[in-house]
Design a protein around this motif. Structure first.
Motif, mmCIF file in Angstrom:
data_model
loop_
_atom_site.group_PDB
_atom_site.id
_atom_site.type_symbol
_atom_site.label_atom_id
_atom_site.label_comp_id
_atom_site.label_asym_id
_atom_site.label_seq_id
_atom_site.Cartn_x
_atom_site.Cartn_y
_atom_site.Cartn_z
ATOM 1 N N VAL A 192 18.754 53.775 -5.185
ATOM 2 C CA VAL A 192 18.185 53.987 -3.926
ATOM 3 C C VAL A 192 17.339 52.616 -3.622
ATOM 4 C CG1 VAL A 192 16.460 55.223 -2.156
ATOM 5 C CG2 VAL A 192 18.185 56.502 -3.690
ATOM 6 N N ALA A 193 16.578 51.890 -4.606
ATOM 7 C CA ALA A 193 15.878 50.942 -4.286
ATOM 8 C C ALA A 193 16.606 49.565 -4.251
ATOM 9 C CB ALA A 193 14.802 50.829 -5.568
ATOM 10 N N GLU A 194 17.932 49.745 -4.895
ATOM 11 C CA GLU A 194 18.843 48.567 -4.867
ATOM 12 C C GLU A 194 19.306 48.660 -3.411
ATOM 13 O OE1 GLU A 194 21.349 45.327 -5.390
ATOM 14 O OE2 GLU A 194 19.569 46.082 -6.361
ATOM 15 N N ARG A 195 19.707 49.928 -3.020
ATOM 16 C CA ARG A 195 20.371 49.908 -1.689
ATOM 17 C C ARG A 195 19.499 49.480 -0.288
ATOM 18 N NH1 ARG A 195 25.115 49.125 -0.800
ATOM 19 N NH2 ARG A 195 24.862 49.992 1.174
ATOM 20 N N VAL A 196 18.221 49.648 -0.608
ATOM 21 C CA VAL A 196 17.284 49.359 0.250
ATOM 22 C C VAL A 196 17.100 47.745 0.455
ATOM 23 C CG1 VAL A 196 14.714 49.041 0.961
ATOM 24 C CG2 VAL A 196 15.632 51.198 0.070
ATOM 25 N N ARG A 197 17.227 47.219 -0.715
ATOM 26 C CA ARG A 197 17.145 45.533 -0.749
ATOM 27 C C ARG A 197 18.440 45.041 -0.242
ATOM 28 N NH1 ARG A 197 14.710 46.734 -5.906
ATOM 29 N NH2 ARG A 197 16.775 46.888 -7.084
ATOM 30 N N VAL A 198 19.604 45.962 -0.423
ATOM 31 C CA VAL A 198 20.834 45.343 0.365
ATOM 32 C C VAL A 198 20.594 45.536 1.793
ATOM 33 C CG1 VAL A 198 23.433 46.210 0.877
ATOM 34 C CG2 VAL A 198 22.397 45.910 -1.670
ATOM 35 N N ILE A 199 20.265 46.788 2.420
ATOM 36 C CA ILE A 199 20.141 46.803 3.632
ATOM 37 C C ILE A 199 19.027 45.585 4.284
ATOM 38 C CG2 ILE A 199 19.243 48.227 5.645
ATOM 39 C CD1 ILE A 199 19.683 50.790 3.652
ATOM 40 N N LEU A 200 17.806 45.651 3.745
ATOM 41 C CA LEU A 200 16.991 44.427 4.353
ATOM 42 C C LEU A 200 17.522 43.102 4.455
ATOM 43 C CD1 LEU A 200 13.836 45.848 2.427
ATOM 44 C CD2 LEU A 200 14.691 46.086 5.044
ATOM 45 N N SER A 201 18.630 42.845 3.199
ATOM 46 C CA SER A 201 19.253 41.449 3.188
ATOM 47 C C SER A 201 19.955 41.378 4.357
ATOM 48 C CB SER A 201 19.664 41.392 1.680
ATOM 49 O OG SER A 201 20.615 40.274 1.855
ATOM 50 N N ARG A 202 20.943 42.427 4.506
ATOM 51 C CA ARG A 202 21.842 42.397 5.635
ATOM 52 C C ARG A 202 21.150 42.440 6.891
ATOM 53 N NH1 ARG A 202 24.786 41.356 8.596
ATOM 54 N NH2 ARG A 202 26.546 42.126 9.310
ATOM 55 N N LEU A 203 20.103 42.764 7.348
ATOM 56 C CA LEU A 203 19.556 42.797 8.560
ATOM 57 C C LEU A 203 18.627 41.530 8.833
ATOM 58 C CD1 LEU A 203 18.114 46.509 8.702
ATOM 59 C CD2 LEU A 203 20.035 45.610 10.098
ATOM 60 N N GLN A 204 18.907 40.601 7.685
ATOM 61 C CA GLN A 204 17.988 39.380 8.082
ATOM 62 C C GLN A 204 18.663 38.586 9.298
ATOM 63 O OE1 GLN A 204 15.164 38.163 6.784
ATOM 64 N NE2 GLN A 204 14.853 39.770 5.613
ATOM 65 N N GLU A 205 19.860 38.830 9.125
ATOM 66 C CA GLU A 205 20.611 37.946 10.416
ATOM 67 C C GLU A 205 20.252 38.785 11.748
ATOM 68 O OE1 GLU A 205 25.161 38.488 12.100
ATOM 69 O OE2 GLU A 205 24.803 38.895 9.956
ATOM 70 N N TYR A 206 19.455 39.639 11.698
ATOM 71 C CA TYR A 206 19.224 40.178 13.316
ATOM 72 C C TYR A 206 17.540 40.080 13.164
ATOM 73 C CZ TYR A 206 23.966 41.910 13.422
ATOM 74 O OH TYR A 206 25.116 42.127 13.415
ATOM 75 N N ALA A 207 16.909 39.058 12.555
ATOM 76 C CA ALA A 207 15.557 39.456 12.460
ATOM 77 C C ALA A 207 14.669 39.030 13.593
ATOM 78 C CB ALA A 207 15.087 38.273 11.452
ATOM 79 N N GLU A 208 15.494 38.563 14.542
ATOM 80 C CA GLU A 208 14.798 38.398 15.998
ATOM 81 C C GLU A 208 14.815 39.588 16.872
ATOM 82 O OE1 GLU A 208 16.450 35.169 17.892
ATOM 83 O OE2 GLU A 208 15.695 33.578 16.267
ATOM 84 N N VAL A 209 15.632 40.490 16.561
ATOM 85 C CA VAL A 209 15.649 42.009 17.160
ATOM 86 C C VAL A 209 14.503 42.659 16.873
ATOM 87 C CG1 VAL A 209 17.045 44.048 17.535
ATOM 88 C CG2 VAL A 209 18.297 41.900 17.153
ATOM 89 N N PRO A 210 13.930 43.016 18.055
ATOM 90 C CA PRO A 210 12.295 43.787 17.940
ATOM 91 C C PRO A 210 12.388 44.805 16.845
ATOM 92 C CG PRO A 210 12.953 43.340 20.103
ATOM 93 C CD PRO A 210 14.143 43.071 19.506
ATOM 94 N N GLU A 211 13.467 45.810 16.851
ATOM 95 C CA GLU A 211 13.507 46.990 16.060
ATOM 96 C C GLU A 211 13.433 46.344 14.385
ATOM 97 O OE1 GLU A 211 15.075 48.438 20.087
ATOM 98 O OE2 GLU A 211 15.111 46.555 18.860
ATOM 99 N N VAL A 212 14.285 45.339 14.341
ATOM 100 C CA VAL A 212 14.665 44.967 13.106
ATOM 101 C C VAL A 212 13.397 44.317 12.569
ATOM 102 C CG1 VAL A 212 15.919 43.404 11.663
ATOM 103 C CG2 VAL A 212 17.169 44.660 13.194
ATOM 104 N N ALA A 213 12.709 43.320 13.596
ATOM 105 C CA ALA A 213 11.648 42.668 13.125
ATOM 106 C C ALA A 213 10.436 43.473 12.701
ATOM 107 C CB ALA A 213 11.347 41.765 14.345
ATOM 108 N N ALA A 214 10.381 44.851 13.431
ATOM 109 C CA ALA A 214 9.352 45.764 13.142
ATOM 110 C C ALA A 214 9.483 46.112 11.702
ATOM 111 C CB ALA A 214 9.276 46.943 14.175
ATOM 112 N N LEU A 215 10.762 46.483 11.352
ATOM 113 C CA LEU A 215 11.003 47.187 10.052
ATOM 114 C C LEU A 215 10.829 46.203 9.016
ATOM 115 C CD1 LEU A 215 12.651 49.191 8.292
ATOM 116 C CD2 LEU A 215 14.872 47.834 8.780
ATOM 117 N N LEU A 216 11.300 44.812 9.017
ATOM 118 C CA LEU A 216 11.108 43.912 8.113
ATOM 119 C C LEU A 216 9.815 43.662 7.861
ATOM 120 C CD1 LEU A 216 13.900 41.309 9.001
ATOM 121 C CD2 LEU A 216 13.898 43.016 7.196
#
Length: 405
Positions: A375-399
């Motif tokens: 699960v920890a590794e999958r969280v790292r994968v998700i966060l890395s994948r979402l970096q592309e959308y770092a300017e989207v407010p929901e993603v920025a708040a998550l990161l």
């Protein structure tokens, strides 16, 4: 010449469907000796060319039903030799009985007790993570090996003990892998493969080998994962129960997926199709080992959706994952988190970052109380994948929230 003899011994043994232990027994019987002075390790040395049979050669020929000359005859190298599980057995023989065993006589009662422990551990793994189970799993495995090595028993009890050690090694290896102890998990899996093969349970050996192949594919050893997953499928043979063949093919599909590339992707899709066909041959009257209770059409859909996600085909992956998750048992927290993690990545691939972020929040929340390295590794994968959308407010708040945590 020694290597030719070894290759011939192995080829003829496998053609008969015999384990190395079985051939050792047949050689001793052909020689008319008692006490089995030849064992599995000796046969392994003959086959690898580390030792020449010499005085045992006539008895080997008799046991295998060929002439001594046929054993000596050089063989033309095969164009594409099929993979085998032999190379994945542990060094030496950690299951060899101790010399002059003085323990008590073990009967089927102890086998039944061990079987209950294995089953209980497997059910616990459905709802608990590797970090919670690693200690009791390793403790049970050590006890089982000690029981086998230090005590005496009949041939049938010995085979059943080996089978239970194999089953215990499969679930203990899975637990160790989930806890992030990959080297320990690999040692456990190899021990289990050895136990299953000595028990001549090819279905179980294939299941354990498939579990190890899955770990190899997920930890940067993709080529080895493909080789071992294919070996598990081949060694189990066409007589394996439909559920078992479906599981082996599932592992083959994942190994090819992780290997990457167009050809591997095609092989993965082909294996998924064959897995579905194998499972369709399962019927109420077909017997399958109890440890395959979880293999069903839903699990195949999970693997199919994961393959589509990994191949960046979100339009196929998202509907499948939604279907699976809508009916999944919420008490299986780790699996729920893992399946949601694939959905989050697929949604990001589908250019739906807001929804991907919402799903990622659920994964992180579930994983916070789940001591699982997967699960920890999958969280790292998700966060890395979402970096592309770092300017989207929901993603920025998550990161930002995750970084602060």
């Amino acid at each position: 010449m020694g290597s030719s003899i070894g290759a011939n011994i192995k080829r003829l043994r496998e053609a008969r469907g015999w384990s190395q232990s079985r051939l050792a027994h047949e050689v001793c019987r052909a020689a008319g000796v008692i006490g089995d002075p030849v064992g599995r390790q000796e046969v392994s040395r003959w086959e690898t060319g580390k030792r020449t049979p010499r005085e045992w050669l006539p008895f080997l020929a008799a046991a295998l039903g060929v002439s001594v000359e046929a054993l000596r005859e050089p063989q033309k190298p095969a164009e594409a030799p099929l993979p085998t599980l032999d190379d994945f057995l542990p060094e030496g023989d950690p299951l060899s009985p101790l010399e002059g065993r003085s323990g008590r006589r073990v009967g089927m009662g102890e086998v039944d007790d061990l079987q209950q422990r294995v089953h209980g551990l497997r059910l616990a793994d459905d709802v608990l993570a590797g970090g919670d189970l690693i200690r009791p799993a390793l403790r049970d495995l050590r006890r089982a090996v000690k029981l086998y090595r230090e005590n005496t028993f009949s041939g049938e009890v010995g085979r059943q003990l080996l089978r239970q050690i194999g089953e215990l090694a499969q679930i203990a290896g899975w637990i160790a892998s989930d806890a992030g102890q990959h080297a320990e998990a690999e040692r456990i899996y190899r021990l289990g493969i050895s136990a299953a093969r000595q028990a001549e349970d090819h279905t179980l050996a294939g299941n354990i080998a498939g579990s190890l192949a899955y770990q190899l594919s997920n930890t940067g050893r993709e080529s080895e994962g493909v080789t071992l997953a294919q070996a598990a499928l081949h060694d189990a043979g066409s007589d394996a129960p439909p559920k078992a063949r479906a599981l082996y093919l599932d592992r083959v599909a994942w190994a090819h997926t992780k290997a990457g590339g167009i050809e591997h992707g095609q092989q993965a899709m082909r294996a998924l199709g064959e897995a579905g066909q194998a499972l369709s041959e399962d019927s109420p009257g077909t017997e399958s080992p109890a440890y395959l209770y979880w293999v069903d059409a839903g699990e195949l859909r999970v693997m199919e959706s994961r393959v589509y996600t990994e191949l960046h085909r979100p339009l196929r992956a998202v509907p499948l994952l939604r279907e699976v998750l809508s009916a999944y048992d919420a008490t299986h927290t780790r699996e729920m988190a893992l399946y949601l993690s694939w959905l989050a990545v697929a949604l990001a691939d589908a250019n739906e970052p807001e929804e991907a972020a919402a799903v990622a929040e659920r994964v992180i929340s579930l994983g916070a109380d789940t001591p699982s390295e997967r699960v920890a590794e999958r969280v790292r994968v998700i966060l890395s994948r979402l970096q592309e959308y770092a300017e989207v407010p929901e993603v920025a708040a998550l990161l930002a929230g995750h970084q602060a945590a």
